[in-house]
Write a protein that holds these residues in place. Structure first.
Motif, short mmCIF file in Angstrom:
data_model
loop_
_atom_site.label_atom_id
_atom_site.label_comp_id
_atom_site.label_asym_id
_atom_site.label_seq_id
_atom_site.Cartn_x
_atom_site.Cartn_y
_atom_site.Cartn_z
N ALA A 39 3.89 1.47 -3.39
CA ALA A 39 2.66 0.53 -3.36
C ALA A 39 2.18 -0.04 -1.82
O ALA A 39 1.11 0.25 -1.43
N PHE A 40 3.16 -0.42 -0.95
CA PHE A 40 2.96 -1.15 0.01
C PHE A 40 2.53 0.15 1.24
O PHE A 40 1.94 0.03 2.16
N THR A 97 8.72 -9.51 6.79
CA THR A 97 7.82 -8.77 7.55
C THR A 97 6.42 -8.86 6.56
O THR A 97 5.41 -8.98 7.34
N LEU A 98 6.29 -8.68 5.47
CA LEU A 98 4.87 -8.78 4.79
C LEU A 98 4.15 -10.15 4.78
O LEU A 98 3.21 -10.13 5.22
N THR A 99 5.11 -11.36 5.05
CA THR A 99 4.39 -12.71 4.84
C THR A 99 4.20 -12.68 6.46
O THR A 99 2.88 -13.46 6.48
N LEU A 100 4.81 -12.45 7.36
CA LEU A 100 4.58 -13.01 8.74
C LEU A 100 3.56 -11.88 9.47
O LEU A 100 2.96 -12.39 10.36
N LEU A 125 8.04 10.24 -1.77
CA LEU A 125 6.87 10.19 -2.79
C LEU A 125 5.57 9.48 -2.23
O LEU A 125 4.79 9.93 -2.39
N GLY A 126 6.11 8.32 -1.65
CA GLY A 126 4.85 7.46 -1.18
C GLY A 126 4.21 8.02 -0.02
O GLY A 126 2.83 8.07 0.05
N SER A 132 -2.95 -2.94 -10.01
CA SER A 132 -1.87 -3.20 -11.12
C SER A 132 -0.52 -2.76 -9.92
O SER A 132 0.56 -3.68 -10.09
N LEU A 133 -0.62 -1.79 -9.28
CA LEU A 133 0.38 -1.40 -8.34
C LEU A 133 0.70 -2.59 -7.51
O LEU A 133 2.09 -2.79 -7.05
N GLN A 134 -0.12 -2.96 -6.82
CA GLN A 134 0.00 -4.09 -5.88
C GLN A 134 0.50 -5.32 -6.34
O GLN A 134 1.62 -5.97 -5.72
N ILE A 135 0.25 -5.62 -7.83
CA ILE A 135 0.74 -6.93 -8.39
C ILE A 135 2.31 -6.70 -8.77
O ILE A 135 3.04 -7.32 -8.55
#
Length: 328
Positions: A52-53, A139-142, A199-200, A215-218
């Motif tokens: 997803a990310f 990392t995702l938050t900052l 795969l990503g 939905s994937l991001q949630i």
């Protein structure tokens, strides 16, 4: 400075909230619950988050620098830890076993001369960090999801292979247990995160219906929260605080010296801005839970591994502002 405070507030509120929830649950739920959650995240949750990310991550720029820096951090941390042991008068000679002691084989961390298993755990704690379960949400938050691929490549192509590669080789050298080297190939081959990376990358440009994409991001962010809860649950089971001095020295190498030196090195070669901050944050993570797994498998000093995990996870709250102030 206001932006620094806001960034830390955005991180600490969910980080501490989910971890404290995990601490509470870990003391009340059956131990099997932690195993079930860990297996779910390992086989399903984390791979979904990676896919997803990656769909929103930018792969532009010299992203190969991330795994290269990861390996530099692994070798630098291990090298500095080994040098410290070599140049400490109390650590030059191995402790001789005392046959009169009933707990033979369990090193006493209060003795002046660390045994081989203790040295192995000391070096291992300075090598690899928790760049997955803890490094991803930090990392995702900052920094945001745009540079998530840098953290991902650092973790999967650096920390994961380093822990179950060089870490296993080192553990076999210092450990008292006997494990076949085939365990290394099995650990890497069965790691679904590596498969989800391929795969990503393959399907990241394939368009999805808006509802499915949302939905994937949630699901991905929900798995991040579950990862933090799992960290809290695991920390609730860590009851040993022996060898605080040795653990603190190893953590100082892992979480302070290595990120500072290599962070400056990245700046000198022109890697600056968010990419630099992502790599520094990954380098500054506390020891990975894989260090405890390896310590148990190869009969290293489990008490030292446990202490390093507990102290490092707590100390991260105090070291993160340093890296944001220096490299943001």
């Amino acid at each position: 400075m206001p932006s620094l405070g806001i960034s830390l507030l955005k991180l600490y509120l969910p980080l501490m909230g989910w971890v404290f929830l995990g601490l509470a649950l870990g003391q009340r739920l059956p131990p099997a619950t932690m195993g079930i959650l860990g297996k779910f995240l390992f086989w399903i949750g984390v791979p979904i988050s990676i896919v997803a990310f990656l769909r929103r991550a930018s792969l532009s720029g010299p992203i190969w620098i991330a795994p290269v820096t990861a390996w530099a951090a692994i070798f630098l941390g291990a090298g500095l830890a080994w040098l410290w042991l070599q140049h400490q008068p109390q650590a030059l000679a191995l402790s001789k076993p005392d046959l009169s002691k009933p707990d033979l084989g369990k090193p006493d961390l209060n003795e002046p001369n660390p045994s081989k298993p203790t040295r192995g755990s000391f070096i291992l704690a300075a090598m690899v960090g928790n760049t997955g379960y803890l490094g991803y949400p930090v990392t995702l938050t900052l920094v945001g999801s745009k540079y998530f691929a840098w953290a991902l490549f650092y973790d999967l192509l650096g920390t994961t292979i380093g822990a179950y590669g060089l870490g296993v080789v080192m553990a076999a050298r210092y450990g008292m247990g006997v494990q076949p080297y085939g365990w290394l190939a099995q650990a890497l081959g069965k790691n679904p995160a590596l498969w989800s990376l391929g795969l990503g990358l393959t399907f990241r440009a394939v368009p999805l219906p808006p509802l499915l994409e949302q939905s994937l991001q949630i699901a991905a962010w929900s798995n991040v929260a579950l990862s933090l809860i799992l960290i809290g649950m695991r920390l609730s089971q860590l009851s040993s605080w022996r060898s605080l001095r040795l653990a603190s020295i190893s953590l100082g190498i892992k979480m302070l010296v290595v990120p500072f030196l290599l962070g400056l090195g990245l700046w000198l070669v022109g890697v600056q801005g968010p990419a630099q901050l992502v790599i520094v944050l990954q380098m500054a993570m506390p020891p990975a839970f894989a260090t405890l797994v390896i310590a148990e498998a190869y009969d290293l000093d489990r008490d030292l591994a446990v202490t390093a995990l507990a102290v490092g996870s707590t100390g991260l709250l105090f070291t993160l502002p340093i890296w944001l102030w220096l490299f943001q």
